[in-house]
Design a protein around this motif. Sequence first.
Motif, PDB file in Angstrom:
ATOM      1  N   PHE A 272       1.489  -4.431  10.859  1.00 40.78           N
ATOM      2  CA  PHE A 272       0.650  -4.621  12.041  1.00 40.78           C
ATOM      3  C   PHE A 272       1.448  -4.218  13.271  1.00 40.78           C
ATOM      4  O   PHE A 272       2.676  -4.342  13.290  1.00 40.78           O
TER       5      PHE A 272
ATOM      6  N   PHE B  62       0.815  -1.206   0.000  1.00 41.04           N
ATOM      7  CA  PHE B  62       0.000   0.000   0.000  1.00 41.04           C
ATOM      8  C   PHE B  62       0.857   1.268   0.000  1.00 41.04           C
ATOM      9  O   PHE B  62       2.066   1.235   0.216  1.00 41.04           O
TER      10      PHE B  62
ATOM     11  N   ALA C 210      -6.185 -13.143   3.923  1.00 42.23           N
ATOM     12  CA  ALA C 210      -6.816 -13.588   5.152  1.00 42.23           C
ATOM     13  C   ALA C 210      -8.332 -13.487   4.996  1.00 42.23           C
ATOM     14  O   ALA C 210      -8.822 -12.596   4.317  1.00 42.23           O
TER      15      ALA C 210
ATOM     16  N   LYS D  47      -8.072   1.351   9.396  1.00 46.63           N
ATOM     17  CA  LYS D  47      -8.552   0.538   8.287  1.00 46.63           C
ATOM     18  C   LYS D  47      -7.378  -0.091   7.531  1.00 46.63           C
ATOM     19  O   LYS D  47      -7.508  -1.173   6.963  1.00 46.63           O
ATOM     20  N   SER D  48      -6.228   0.592   7.553  1.00 48.82           N
ATOM     21  CA  SER D  48      -5.096   0.081   6.779  1.00 48.82           C
ATOM     22  C   SER D  48      -4.646  -1.296   7.275  1.00 48.82           C
ATOM     23  O   SER D  48      -4.158  -2.092   6.490  1.00 48.82           O
ATOM     24  N   TYR D  49      -4.827  -1.588   8.574  1.00 49.15           N
ATOM     25  CA  TYR D  49      -4.468  -2.918   9.074  1.00 49.15           C
ATOM     26  C   TYR D  49      -5.386  -3.970   8.465  1.00 49.15           C
ATOM     27  O   TYR D  49      -4.960  -5.050   8.074  1.00 49.15           O
TER      28      TYR D  49
ATOM     29  N   ILE E 297      -1.330 -17.982   8.014  1.00 50.43           N
ATOM     30  CA  ILE E 297      -2.684 -18.081   7.456  1.00 50.43           C
ATOM     31  C   ILE E 297      -2.782 -19.268   6.511  1.00 50.43           C
ATOM     32  O   ILE E 297      -3.817 -19.928   6.416  1.00 50.43           O
TER      33      ILE E 297
ATOM     34  N   SER F 106      -4.635  -5.732  17.789  1.00 47.05           N
ATOM     35  CA  SER F 106      -4.270  -4.324  17.705  1.00 47.05           C
ATOM     36  C   SER F 106      -5.023  -3.498  18.731  1.00 47.05           C
ATOM     37  O   SER F 106      -4.562  -2.441  19.140  1.00 47.05           O
TER      38      SER F 106
ATOM     39  N   ASP G 121      -7.048  -3.698   5.657  1.00 45.57           N
ATOM     40  CA  ASP G 121      -6.734  -3.808   4.234  1.00 45.57           C
ATOM     41  C   ASP G 121      -5.525  -4.714   4.036  1.00 45.57           C
ATOM     42  O   ASP G 121      -5.529  -5.592   3.167  1.00 45.57           O
ATOM     43  N   ALA G 122      -4.491  -4.478   4.842  1.00 47.70           N
ATOM     44  CA  ALA G 122      -3.272  -5.275   4.688  1.00 47.70           C
ATOM     45  C   ALA G 122      -3.583  -6.744   4.891  1.00 47.70           C
ATOM     46  O   ALA G 122      -3.136  -7.600   4.125  1.00 47.70           O
ATOM     47  N   SER G 123      -4.373  -7.037   5.912  1.00 44.40           N
ATOM     48  CA  SER G 123      -4.675  -8.431   6.210  1.00 44.40           C
ATOM     49  C   SER G 123      -5.510  -9.067   5.101  1.00 44.40           C
ATOM     50  O   SER G 123      -5.214 -10.173   4.643  1.00 44.40           O
ATOM     51  N   LEU G 124      -6.544  -8.351   4.654  1.00 45.52           N
ATOM     52  CA  LEU G 124      -7.394  -8.900   3.587  1.00 45.52           C
ATOM     53  C   LEU G 124      -6.583  -9.094   2.313  1.00 45.52           C
ATOM     54  O   LEU G 124      -6.737 -10.095   1.617  1.00 45.52           O
ATOM     55  N   ALA G 125      -5.683  -8.138   2.025  1.00 46.66           N
ATOM     56  CA  ALA G 125      -4.885  -8.236   0.805  1.00 46.66           C
ATOM     57  C   ALA G 125      -3.889  -9.381   0.887  1.00 46.66           C
ATOM     58  O   ALA G 125      -3.348  -9.811  -0.129  1.00 46.66           O
ATOM     59  N   MET G 126      -3.602  -9.862   2.113  1.00 49.82           N
ATOM     60  CA  MET G 126      -2.722 -11.025   2.253  1.00 49.82           C
ATOM     61  C   MET G 126      -3.481 -12.321   2.015  1.00 49.82           C
ATOM     62  O   MET G 126      -2.901 -13.403   2.102  1.00 49.82           O
TER      63      MET G 126
ATOM     64  N   ARG H 219      -6.760 -12.184  14.172  1.00 47.88           N
ATOM     65  CA  ARG H 219      -5.301 -12.092  14.216  1.00 47.88           C
ATOM     66  C   ARG H 219      -4.795 -10.668  14.095  1.00 47.88           C
ATOM     67  O   ARG H 219      -3.629 -10.406  14.401  1.00 47.88           O
ATOM     68  N   VAL H 220      -5.617  -9.762  13.592  1.00 46.98           N
ATOM     69  CA  VAL H 220      -5.125  -8.397  13.391  1.00 46.98           C
ATOM     70  C   VAL H 220      -5.911  -7.374  14.216  1.00 46.98           C
ATOM     71  O   VAL H 220      -5.344  -6.652  15.024  1.00 46.98           O
TER      72      VAL H 220
ATOM     73  N   ARG I  85       3.241   7.340  15.993  1.00 47.58           N
ATOM     74  CA  ARG I  85       2.970   7.098  14.587  1.00 47.58           C
ATOM     75  C   ARG I  85       2.614   8.368  13.844  1.00 47.58           C
ATOM     76  O   ARG I  85       1.996   9.242  14.383  1.00 47.58           O
TER      77      ARG I  85
END
Lengths: 265, 306
Positions: free
Chosen positions: A105, A99, B193, B182-184, A119, B206, B186-191, B201-202, B306
């Motif tokens: 995470f 992105f 998951a 939301k970016s977490y 996963i 978090s 997105d990252a997980s879905l794009a992996m 898991r995310v 952050r």
Amino acid sequence: MMERRKSTPGTKIAVEHLNVHYGKKQVLADICIEIKERQITALIGPSGCGKSTFLRSLNRMNDAVPGARIEGEVRLDGENIYNPRFDVVQLRQRVGMVFQRPNPFPQSIYDNVAFGPRILGIRRRSRLDEIVEQSLREVNLWDEVKETFRKQNALTLSLGQQQRLCIARTIATRPEVILMDEPASALDPIETLRIEDLMRALVQEYTIVIVTHNMQQAARVSDWTAFFLTDDGQIGKLVEYGETGRVFTNPRDQRTVDYITGRFG
Amino acid sequence: MKKPSSQTRVARLPSRPLEFAIESLIRVLGFSAIGFVTLIFIFLLTEGLPAFLQVRPGNLFSTRWYPTFDLYGVLPLISGSALVTITAMLIAFPMGLFTAVFVREVAPNWAREVLKPLIEVLAGIPSVVLGFFGMTMLAPIVREVLGAPTGLTALTGAIILAYMSLPTIISVAEDALDAVPKSYRDASLAMGATRWQTIWRVVVPSARSGILMALMLGMGRAIGETMAVMMVTGNAARMPEGLQAILKPVRTMTATIAAEMGEVAHGSTHYHVLFGIGLILFAITFLINLAVASMMFQKRSRGGLR
């Protein structure tokens, strides 16, 4: 300029007559493009021309957008990913994504990289260790974190390191395609160059599609360039697509000439 | 060089007496709130501390609470409170967390619109009503289904307390889940998951500090509750022993104070011991609040990074 391979590469993703609507608004119209295997394809164009939307339609990340409607075909190795029987989870394991803003995470570096393999059901510690080390090595992050990566929280890394970590997380599951949405736009010039070098190294194994605002970047790293632009009705269209050298030195469309010479955008 | 500053200063004081009065009033009210809390604390200390002087520690920290025979062992009361509160949390925390996950991550929009106000209504039910419900509905069920000699047990109290702390746990945990970027996801879905893997898991990891905070606040709510607990726990000041203790009557610190304070002679040892129990309770809730505050502080300083 980097050396280009001469042999004609095969097609990894074939997009045919893709239309994307968000609610009533049409964002992309009639996109047809063949993305070549083990090449870097850059998508360029001004803001709002739909290039990010196009990228996200290649791994169906638009599915979650409320009101999104997608028509046409996107064929990955000949199979239409919008076929209802095509498993979206498997698709995303084959087509990974990096992105714009680094989004590791809030967990350890190790857990970030091991996320994908876990996963997939890989539990054995030794196997995970191996994958994590190799992935971190491939993105040139290993030497910087090898002492601390098991415990160190990924959010304590610098932005550039975070982005390389996100790339490591993506390649840990060995996807076939990596989509990158302006992966260097939040980074400083030195980190940007590192990411670009990394892409040149990764393209030996992966098909890479990158969205970028930065035309120099597209010219530097990509093998193929696709130029997107909105028409009078604010609908994104593919104006020109070809080998990067050709698009930048001898563009066929007047609008491409205007854009790459900086007349607008 | 103009001179607006001196002009405004001259004009300000006499021409805005109302402003001045309101400011002073707010200041007085603000400080008096702090003052009252301080006074209550001093009162609690002066009335409670003598207990620790008048009663020998061996008596005070024994297991027998018989004030008529000068036996002031507070351990059954502390462990009664602990048993009921911990059992309540064992019930309420998973339920609350799953409800929060459902409301925030799974439920469609219309269901969320219905559920959130309902959960807030739940928080508004007076504790005596819940106690009433526990006595007449829950206690017979506990007696008959679980075969306890009486329905007024630690478990009955824990169930009612769980019910009472659920709204707190749900809304705090839900806020924590909502704050996960939301970016977490997105990252997980794009992996690749699934939605469940992404949540488990995310998103939940978090939000863990906020979720822990929800647990602590729910616990603070439960341990201080008096009326409902007094009505349904049977109020026998006995040491809980073994696993069966959960199906026997217990007495909590709060119930003891509420039940006995009205009948005790002012200034007697018994009176001071009841205040001493209040002090112990205060110390426990203070520690819980401190833990929550330090967690919030950590969260904020991490968010600042952050």
